[in-house]
Design a protein around this motif. Structure first.
Motif, PDB file in Angstrom:
ATOM      1  N   THR A  51      16.083  -6.283  -0.874  1.00  0.00           N
ATOM      2  CA  THR A  51      14.534  -6.267  -1.262  1.00  0.00           C
ATOM      3  C   THR A  51      14.338  -5.088  -2.081  1.00  0.00           C
ATOM      4  O   THR A  51      15.018  -4.018  -2.024  1.00  0.00           O
ATOM      5  CB  THR A  51      13.751  -6.035   0.045  1.00  0.00           C
ATOM      6  OG1 THR A  51      13.878  -7.217   0.733  1.00  0.00           O
ATOM      7  CG2 THR A  51      12.329  -5.762  -0.209  1.00  0.00           C
ATOM      8  N   ASN A  52      13.528  -5.173  -2.983  1.00  0.00           N
ATOM      9  CA  ASN A  52      12.925  -3.960  -3.706  1.00  0.00           C
ATOM     10  C   ASN A  52      11.460  -3.904  -3.347  1.00  0.00           C
ATOM     11  O   ASN A  52      11.086  -4.403  -2.576  1.00  0.00           O
ATOM     12  CB  ASN A  52      13.322  -4.120  -5.377  1.00  0.00           C
ATOM     13  CG  ASN A  52      12.709  -5.377  -5.984  1.00  0.00           C
ATOM     14  OD1 ASN A  52      11.806  -6.020  -5.637  1.00  0.00           O
ATOM     15  ND2 ASN A  52      12.593  -5.196  -7.222  1.00  0.00           N
ATOM     16  N   GLU A  53      10.684  -3.412  -4.419  1.00  0.00           N
ATOM     17  CA  GLU A  53       9.299  -3.083  -3.831  1.00  0.00           C
ATOM     18  C   GLU A  53       8.683  -3.534  -5.271  1.00  0.00           C
ATOM     19  O   GLU A  53       7.713  -2.905  -5.926  1.00  0.00           O
ATOM     20  CB  GLU A  53       8.964  -1.696  -3.650  1.00  0.00           C
ATOM     21  CG  GLU A  53       9.594  -1.042  -2.451  1.00  0.00           C
ATOM     22  CD  GLU A  53       9.196  -1.588  -1.125  1.00  0.00           C
ATOM     23  OE1 GLU A  53       8.012  -2.117  -0.839  1.00  0.00           O
ATOM     24  OE2 GLU A  53      10.032  -1.943  -0.382  1.00  0.00           O
ATOM     25  N   HIS A  70       8.198 -10.075   6.288  1.00  0.00           N
ATOM     26  CA  HIS A  70       7.863 -10.890   5.326  1.00  0.00           C
ATOM     27  C   HIS A  70       8.245 -12.436   5.307  1.00  0.00           C
ATOM     28  O   HIS A  70       7.996 -13.326   4.105  1.00  0.00           O
ATOM     29  CB  HIS A  70       8.248 -10.381   3.989  1.00  0.00           C
ATOM     30  CG  HIS A  70       9.785  -9.645   3.984  1.00  0.00           C
ATOM     31  ND1 HIS A  70      10.334  -8.804   4.416  1.00  0.00           N
ATOM     32  CD2 HIS A  70      10.857 -10.425   3.573  1.00  0.00           C
ATOM     33  CE1 HIS A  70      11.739  -8.913   4.415  1.00  0.00           C
ATOM     34  NE2 HIS A  70      11.757  -9.902   3.877  1.00  0.00           N
ATOM     35  N   HIS A 128       5.531 -11.672   0.232  1.00  0.00           N
ATOM     36  CA  HIS A 128       6.727 -10.873  -0.217  1.00  0.00           C
ATOM     37  C   HIS A 128       6.715 -10.312  -1.600  1.00  0.00           C
ATOM     38  O   HIS A 128       7.397  -9.569  -1.982  1.00  0.00           O
ATOM     39  CB  HIS A 128       7.840 -11.905  -0.190  1.00  0.00           C
ATOM     40  CG  HIS A 128       9.149 -11.018  -0.142  1.00  0.00           C
ATOM     41  ND1 HIS A 128       9.630  -9.958   0.582  1.00  0.00           N
ATOM     42  CD2 HIS A 128      10.469 -11.488  -0.731  1.00  0.00           C
ATOM     43  CE1 HIS A 128      10.637  -9.498   0.581  1.00  0.00           C
ATOM     44  NE2 HIS A 128      11.246 -10.469  -0.248  1.00  0.00           N
ATOM     45  N   ARG A 142      18.082  -4.106  -7.816  1.00  0.00           N
ATOM     46  CA  ARG A 142      17.911  -5.253  -8.895  1.00  0.00           C
ATOM     47  C   ARG A 142      17.685  -4.562 -10.288  1.00  0.00           C
ATOM     48  O   ARG A 142      16.889  -3.603 -10.392  1.00  0.00           O
ATOM     49  CB  ARG A 142      16.816  -6.092  -8.502  1.00  0.00           C
ATOM     50  CG  ARG A 142      17.091  -6.939  -7.316  1.00  0.00           C
ATOM     51  CD  ARG A 142      16.050  -8.146  -7.340  1.00  0.00           C
ATOM     52  NE  ARG A 142      16.568  -8.611  -5.696  1.00  0.00           N
ATOM     53  CZ  ARG A 142      15.855  -8.812  -4.545  1.00  0.00           C
ATOM     54  NH1 ARG A 142      14.478  -8.173  -5.042  1.00  0.00           N
ATOM     55  NH2 ARG A 142      16.072  -9.382  -3.705  1.00  0.00           N
ATOM     56  N   THR A 158      11.508 -13.243  -4.667  1.00  0.00           N
ATOM     57  CA  THR A 158      12.485 -12.694  -5.440  1.00  0.00           C
ATOM     58  C   THR A 158      12.656 -13.783  -6.449  1.00  0.00           C
ATOM     59  O   THR A 158      12.818 -14.920  -6.315  1.00  0.00           O
ATOM     60  CB  THR A 158      13.870 -12.378  -4.912  1.00  0.00           C
ATOM     61  OG1 THR A 158      13.491 -11.265  -3.776  1.00  0.00           O
ATOM     62  CG2 THR A 158      14.727 -11.638  -5.775  1.00  0.00           C
ATOM     63  N   ALA A 162      12.553  -0.595   6.128  1.00  0.00           N
ATOM     64  CA  ALA A 162      11.763  -0.782   4.854  1.00  0.00           C
ATOM     65  C   ALA A 162      11.806  -2.411   4.519  1.00  0.00           C
ATOM     66  O   ALA A 162      11.069  -2.962   4.044  1.00  0.00           O
ATOM     67  CB  ALA A 162      11.711  -0.153   3.554  1.00  0.00           C
ATOM     68  N   ALA A 163      13.167  -3.055   5.178  1.00  0.00           N
ATOM     69  CA  ALA A 163      13.246  -4.255   4.583  1.00  0.00           C
ATOM     70  C   ALA A 163      14.415  -4.761   5.830  1.00  0.00           C
ATOM     71  O   ALA A 163      15.123  -4.176   6.437  1.00  0.00           O
ATOM     72  CB  ALA A 163      13.750  -4.531   3.291  1.00  0.00           C
ATOM     73  N   VAL A 202       2.399  -3.384   5.679  1.00  0.00           N
ATOM     74  CA  VAL A 202       2.845  -4.603   5.827  1.00  0.00           C
ATOM     75  C   VAL A 202       2.694  -5.051   7.695  1.00  0.00           C
ATOM     76  O   VAL A 202       2.436  -6.045   7.917  1.00  0.00           O
ATOM     77  CB  VAL A 202       4.297  -4.727   5.507  1.00  0.00           C
ATOM     78  CG1 VAL A 202       5.250  -6.090   5.935  1.00  0.00           C
ATOM     79  CG2 VAL A 202       4.431  -4.497   3.981  1.00  0.00           C
ATOM     80  N   GLY A 249       9.521 -10.195  -4.330  1.00  0.00           N
ATOM     81  CA  GLY A 249      10.832  -9.216  -4.201  1.00  0.00           C
ATOM     82  C   GLY A 249      10.546  -8.031  -3.248  1.00  0.00           C
ATOM     83  O   GLY A 249      11.328  -7.197  -3.218  1.00  0.00           O
ATOM     84  N   GLY A 250       9.497  -7.807  -2.592  1.00  0.00           N
ATOM     85  CA  GLY A 250       8.915  -6.648  -2.097  1.00  0.00           C
ATOM     86  C   GLY A 250       7.673  -6.151  -2.210  1.00  0.00           C
ATOM     87  O   GLY A 250       6.939  -6.737  -3.077  1.00  0.00           O
ATOM     88  N   PRO A 251       6.950  -5.761  -1.236  1.00  0.00           N
ATOM     89  CA  PRO A 251       7.346  -5.023   0.014  1.00  0.00           C
ATOM     90  C   PRO A 251       7.871  -5.818   1.079  1.00  0.00           C
ATOM     91  O   PRO A 251       7.310  -6.878   1.370  1.00  0.00           O
ATOM     92  CB  PRO A 251       6.634  -4.007   0.563  1.00  0.00           C
ATOM     93  CG  PRO A 251       5.109  -4.767  -0.077  1.00  0.00           C
ATOM     94  CD  PRO A 251       5.510  -5.564  -1.282  1.00  0.00           C
ATOM     95  N   GLY A 252       9.132  -5.757   1.484  1.00  0.00           N
ATOM     96  CA  GLY A 252       9.358  -6.375   2.538  1.00  0.00           C
ATOM     97  C   GLY A 252       8.972  -5.579   3.910  1.00  0.00           C
ATOM     98  O   GLY A 252       8.271  -4.642   3.835  1.00  0.00           O
ATOM     99  N   GLY A 283       3.256   3.986   3.604  1.00  0.00           N
ATOM    100  CA  GLY A 283       4.150   2.823   3.432  1.00  0.00           C
ATOM    101  C   GLY A 283       3.317   1.609   3.032  1.00  0.00           C
ATOM    102  O   GLY A 283       2.276   1.361   3.763  1.00  0.00           O
ATOM    103  N   PRO A 284       3.870   0.540   2.584  1.00  0.00           N
ATOM    104  CA  PRO A 284       5.120   0.592   1.554  1.00  0.00           C
ATOM    105  C   PRO A 284       4.799   1.473   0.457  1.00  0.00           C
ATOM    106  O   PRO A 284       3.851   1.489   0.285  1.00  0.00           O
ATOM    107  CB  PRO A 284       5.076  -0.967   1.027  1.00  0.00           C
ATOM    108  CG  PRO A 284       3.728  -1.570   1.054  1.00  0.00           C
ATOM    109  CD  PRO A 284       3.161  -0.749   2.171  1.00  0.00           C
ATOM    110  N   ALA A 297       6.972   0.245   6.364  1.00  0.00           N
ATOM    111  CA  ALA A 297       5.980  -0.066   5.490  1.00  0.00           C
ATOM    112  C   ALA A 297       4.688  -0.405   6.509  1.00  0.00           C
ATOM    113  O   ALA A 297       4.466  -1.687   6.672  1.00  0.00           O
ATOM    114  CB  ALA A 297       6.599  -1.573   4.959  1.00  0.00           C
TER     115      ALA A 297
END
Lengths: 489, 129, 448
Positions: free
Chosen positions: C328-330, A273, A280, C292, C99, A139-140, A335, A283-286, C273-274, A332
């Protein structure tokens, strides 16, 4: 300008009892009692959710967006994060119902297009990496690191070499490297950076032993430097039976120029990403990808995409040596679709131009600001340059103050205080999509700030001055922990 | 920078003050300054047996964590639980109210291996150049 | 395509400033022996229009939910996603930000994450939540590892009625860390509470269940917290947060950690996904929480603002001693879920959830009354239920597909001990006509 500097109330503060928002459906079957259907004992008494109109919600989030810096708003030279332009066409493609509106458990014959995208993207990334194959499951980036280490662990278990418990990591590495290694039960041993910014080879030789499972390297390193003796390093590790892992966070520098697989790496990860332009999202999704040489292929996470007869794609789960499943479904996917579109649009020449201009832009900044902010290492850098603000210490000004002052000039700050090995580090990564004009304005701002540090250091220490909030009390945030509103249940 | 000469110091910036057969331990003024506002402490359980150099706890600021190392071997006989809710004392009174643990020494000769105030001052000054 | 701004004369000027003659000189640090001396072997570049066409053609090979009636759920739910969600979340200010390491220029996303945490706490009845994780499966695995850390025990008990993929992911994580997984059997679609008794003999780190469980059945969640208290373990429940619009929040039942998959809150099915991992817990575990966390504080002038907090748990500071390796978060998915929750609001959420429940029960009754398809389990269910089939489930799904219908999930794919059966999911996206059409199609396909 008041619109951009006012305070935004919380959603819950604008809530009015009885107000309602979007209606998504209407009941068109006979109604029964919820208590009968769900069991009265299973029902909740109240639902403490905000009550807002649709327009309230639109204004709230639009207003929040005004308080959020992004690539679309301006230059974002955040080192190690590769904040390049995210092409809009990729978002349009990912939103096509043929991609966004498919279910992961549909019969395989109904998702052949999706499997084709994944299969072909794996092949493209394996080619870019110089490796045998790739998986899009992580996922990242940090997830990819963890899974790679699990594969390395499985590889040694399979070979009966369970005494290999140590992972060697340079002191300049991303924190995810040691954290991922620890998660798999490996012992982390730190390798020092030499005075030229490359790995200290004698230290490495001394550290390598029959206990070494892997050496994790970022190349180019977090200092923005190419590890010039990488082939020798990989060979040394291999001689001791250890595998070499490439943290591919900085692959933007090498696209089409050099490949980790050709340098001797056994496994690497990509961040879609970063290198492949997927947004990004704050802060996500990566999107993480692992590319491996043949020796690690049996251990790949499941499912693996098979394309046997050259026509039909399928998902294979029954693989005896796999580390297992590592995501609810297949990573992902949306992505991956964007990354596919990015590579397909650019082609081989386009990717090479990315690397050329990323490295050109970084070196241009290095040269332009050298007098005010000398590079930590003077040689040609790759996609990013690490400079030191240590020279401003005599004015009582820190790297953080320079960063905060850059905000007043309309720029996102670089990464501060990383790598840990450079005092007062500012890590600047311009990426290939920025123009010379933008870089010139940025460099002028930095030079101006170094003058301000001398003339009016307080101006820097209290920066930023034109943001909705000034520096925030992070100590209070920990000591008086407030991580949710309290009006609810 | 305060470095009182009534106690010994370690290279990892703990201080150790002898009180009979016991040693009171905390972190130096220099250490608290480098860390910034302390927000959390991880203390050992009373009764734990430490060897010199063991990690016995951790002190955290907003952006850094430092392990705490036992300057001498012995048994933890008391911990300063008051500072858990008043972490600012580690910053404001590093040598007094901000003490961290009390150890009953098992080998008092280990004290000789620690630094005196002058030697510690030299280390701190070298580090900041 | 190319997204590079520098022109050739500009490049020349830049090279001049650097003090080198050509772009080629930039590669001096890379030994010639390891440089790639050929172009990458990739398809020729495409212009924008041809790129869209190329990817549209591949997309056309997929059968998607706008054109086909689908009754498949099993962890990913096709709820209607209002226009407001993508309209706001796709704003470049959110989508193209990183982020929020610099809070002064990231208050928008930070506040949105603080609000997301609050909404998740309110939904689950928990004290605190993080700002999201990768997906439901990894959130559950992280919770189990946290329980291992908290209790110092190495065995993890998990119900057989937890999503099979989640159990597989859990197993991957545990095996790597040297921990062990114990399976709690399900009987008649519900986790066997008697099996909790056995846990007292060798207490595990945690006891894990799912609500509604993978079979669609509603469990008695308090069984988990009661058993956990008795053996000093942590109770962990994986939820579909959408169902909490109506169902009792796990926090009311003293559950220690709630995880879940947030896709059902306005996110596309997107081939899985995601996704959006949810993680909420009791306040006691504040310092153990992975991922986080955003907290409120004030600036030098006393104005409210938001920062990432409890940062010393994280990998960039604590390195190998971090609570998790996650970076990383989502965030964008969490933002979408928040917009969904507040756009529907208290009334809209309850209403939509109730419509799902009503329609699912309507379909279940019609399948039973008109086709004689008995429910596989007798328990209460939310919007997903299993029916027994007189023919092979895969064969039936093949026939349904001929009629443009994607049937339910064949439970025998993961539970070979069960009879031929189909896990059918109904959301508010199915009209009464759709449901009637499904009943008719099932009748024809079973008969043929």
């Amino acid at each position: 300008m008041s619109r951009y500097t006012h305070q935004n109330p919380l959603l819950i503060e604008g809530s009015v009892p009885g107000r309602r928002g979007v209606r998504t459906a209407t009941l068109d079957v006979p109604a029964h009692s919820l208590g009968d259907m769900l069991g009265a004992e299973n029902l909740r008494r109240e639902l403490p959710m905000p009550e807002l109109s649709e327009l309230d919600v639109v204004r709230h989030y639009t207003s929040l967006s005004h308080h959020n810096y992004s690539i679309d708003s301006g230059f974002y030279p955040l080192g190690s994060c590769t904040m390049k332009y995210n092409p809009k066409v990729n978002d349009r493609i990912a939103a096509m119902p043929g991609y966004s509106r498919i279910h992961p458990l549909q019969p395989e014959e109904t998702v052949q297009g999706a499997l084709q995208i994944m299969y072909e993207l794996q092949a493209m990334l394996a080619e870019i990496a110089g490796m045998a194959t790739a998986t899009l499951q992580p996922a990242a980036g940090a997830h990819a690191e963890l899974l790679s280490l699990m594969m390395i662990q499985a590889y040694y278990r399979h070979r009966g070499e369970e005494g290999r418990e140590v992972v060697l990591i340079p002191d300049s590495a991303h924190g995810t490297n040691p954290a991922s290694a620890a998660r798999c039960g490996f012992t982390v041993q730190t390798i020092k950076t030499g005075s030229n910014g490359n790995i200290d080879l004698s230290g490495l030789k001394a550290a390598l032993s029959t206990q070494t499972a892997a050496l994790m390297l970022t190349n180019p390193s977090t200092l923005g430097l190419f590890e010039t003796r990488i082939a020798e390093i990989c060979e040394l590790a291999h001689q001791r039976g250890a595998l070499v892992y490439c943290d591919g966070a900085n692959m933007n520098a090498l696209l089409g120029i050099a490949r980790p697989g050709d340098m001797g790496f056994d496994v690497m990860h990509f961040n879609l990403h970063k290198t492949f332009s997927t947004p990004h999202g704050g802060g996500g999704p990566g999107g993480g990808v692992i590319a491996v040489q043949r020796c690690l292929e049996p251990f790949l996470p499941v499912p693996v995409i098979i394309h046997k007869d050259g026509r039909h794609y399928s998902l294979e789960e029954d693989r005896p040596h796999t580390i297992g499943r590592i995501h609810s479904f297949y990573g992902a996917f949306l992505v991956a679709v964007r990354a596919y579109a990015y590579i397909a649009g650019l082609g081989a020449d386009g990717l090479r131009e990315v690397a050329e201009n990323a490295v050109l832009n970084a070196n241009y900044i290095r040269a332009k600001i050298a007098e005010s902010f000398p590079a930590a290492f003077p040689q040609t850098c790759m996609h990013e340059v690490v400079v030191s603000a240590g020279g401003l210490r005599r004015h009582g000004v820190k790297a953080l103050d320079v960063s905060k002052r850059l905000i007043d000039y309309g720029f996102h700050p670089p990464t501060n205080y990383f790598p840990l090995t450079v005092p007062e580090a500012l890590m600047i990564e311009p990426t290939e999509t920025e123009s010379k004009q933008t870089l010139d304005t940025f460099c002028e701002a930095l030079i101006q700030i170094s003058r301000e540090a001398e003339d009016d250091p307080e101006l820097l220490r209290t920066a930023p001055h034109h943001t909705p909030v000034s520096r925030l009390n992070e100590t209070a945030a920990v000591k008086k922990l407030d991580v949710r509103w309290s009006t609810g249940g | 920078m305060l470095i009182p000469d009534d106690r010994k110091y370690s290279v990892t910036h703990e201080w150790a003050k002898v009180e009979g057969d016991k040693v009171r331990v905390g972190i130096s003024d220099h250490a608290q300054e480098e860390l910034g506002d302390v927000v959390y402490l991880d203390l050992p359980e009373v009764g734990r047996i430490l060897s010199k150099g063991d990690v016995f706890g951790a002190v955290e600021s907003v952006k850094a964590v430092s392990d705490l190392y036992a300057p001498v071997s012995g048994e933890v006989v008391e911990t300063n639980t008051d500072i858990l809710n008043h972490t600012e004392r580690v910053n404001e009174s590093a040598y007094d109210e901000g003490w961290i643990i009390l150890i009953r020494m098992s080998d008092p000769s280990e004290l000789d291996g620690l630094l005196d105030a002058d030697a510690y001052r030299q280390i701190v000054e070298e580090a900041s150049h | 395509m190319s997204f590079i701004a520098n022109t050739i004369p500009e490049q020349a000027a830049m090279l001049d400033t650097i003090g080198i003659r050509s772009l080629e000189d930039l590669w001096d640090p890379i030994p010639a022996s390891i440089r790639l001396n050929r172009p990458l072997d990739l398809s020729p570049a495409l212009d924008e229009q041809n790129l869209v066409r190329h990817l549209q053609r591949i997309a056309d090979a997929n059968v998607h939910l706008d054109r086909n009636l689908s009754f498949i759920g099993a962890g990913i739910y096709d709820h209607y996603c209002p226009a407001i969600v993508s309209a706001l979340a796709s704003r470049g200010e959110f989508a193209t930000s990183y982020t929020p390491y610099q809070p002064e220029v990231s208050q928008g996303m930070l506040q949105a994450m603080y609000e997301f945490q609050s909404l998740i706490c309110d939904l689950t009845g928990m004290d605190m939540a993080n700002a999201s994780m990768y997906d439901g499966a990894t959130a559950l695995a992280e919770a189990a590892l946290m329980a291992v850390e908290v209790t110092g025990r190495t065995r993890v008990a998990v119900s057989e009625a937890v999503h099979p993929h989640y159990r597989q992911v859990l197993n991957t994580y545990l095996r790597s860390a040297g921990d062990e997984m114990i399976l709690l059997p399900a009987r008649r679609g519900i986790t066997d509470a008697a099996s909790f008794e056995d846990l007292l003999k060798g207490p595990p780190a945690c006891i894990i269940g799912q609500q509604p469980n993978f079979f669609g059945c509603l469990e008695d969640v308090s069984n988990y917290s009661n058993a956990a208290v008795r053996c000093g373990a942590l109770s962990i429940i994986s939820v579909d947060p959408f169902t909490l619009a109506l169902l009792k929040p796990p926090g009311e039942m003293e559950i220690d950690i709630v995880t879940g998959e947030g896709q059902s809150l306005g996110l596309p099915t997107g081939f899985g996904g995601p996704l959006l991992g949810i993680f909420a817990c009791k306040r006691d575990y504040a310092r153990r929480l992975p991922g986080r966390i955003v907290g409120a504080t004030t600036d030098s002038e006393g104005r409210r603002g938001y920062v990432m907090t409890l940062r010393t748990r994280e990998q960039d500071i604590r390195r190998e001693k971090a609570t998790s390796n996650i970076c990383t978060n989502e965030a964008l998915m969490a933002l979408m879920a928040s917009i969904y929750l507040v756009a529907l609001g208290k009334e809209g959420l309850r209403e939509t959830a109730e419509i799902c429940v009503q329609k699912a029960h309507y379909l279940q009754q019609h399948l039973e009354n008109e086709l004689g398809l008995k429910p596989l389990f007798q328990s209460k269910f939310f919007c997903e239920f299993a029916v027994t089939l007189p023919i092979d489930g895969d064969e039936l799904n093949q026939r349904l597909l001929q009629q443009g219908i994607i049937g339910g999930y064949n439970l025998r794919r993961r539970y070979p001990q069960l009879p031929d059966s189909m896990l059918v999911c109904v959301t508010e996206t199915k009209s009464r006509d759709d449901l009637d059409r499904f009943v008719q199609a099932m009748k024809e396909c079973i008969a043929s």
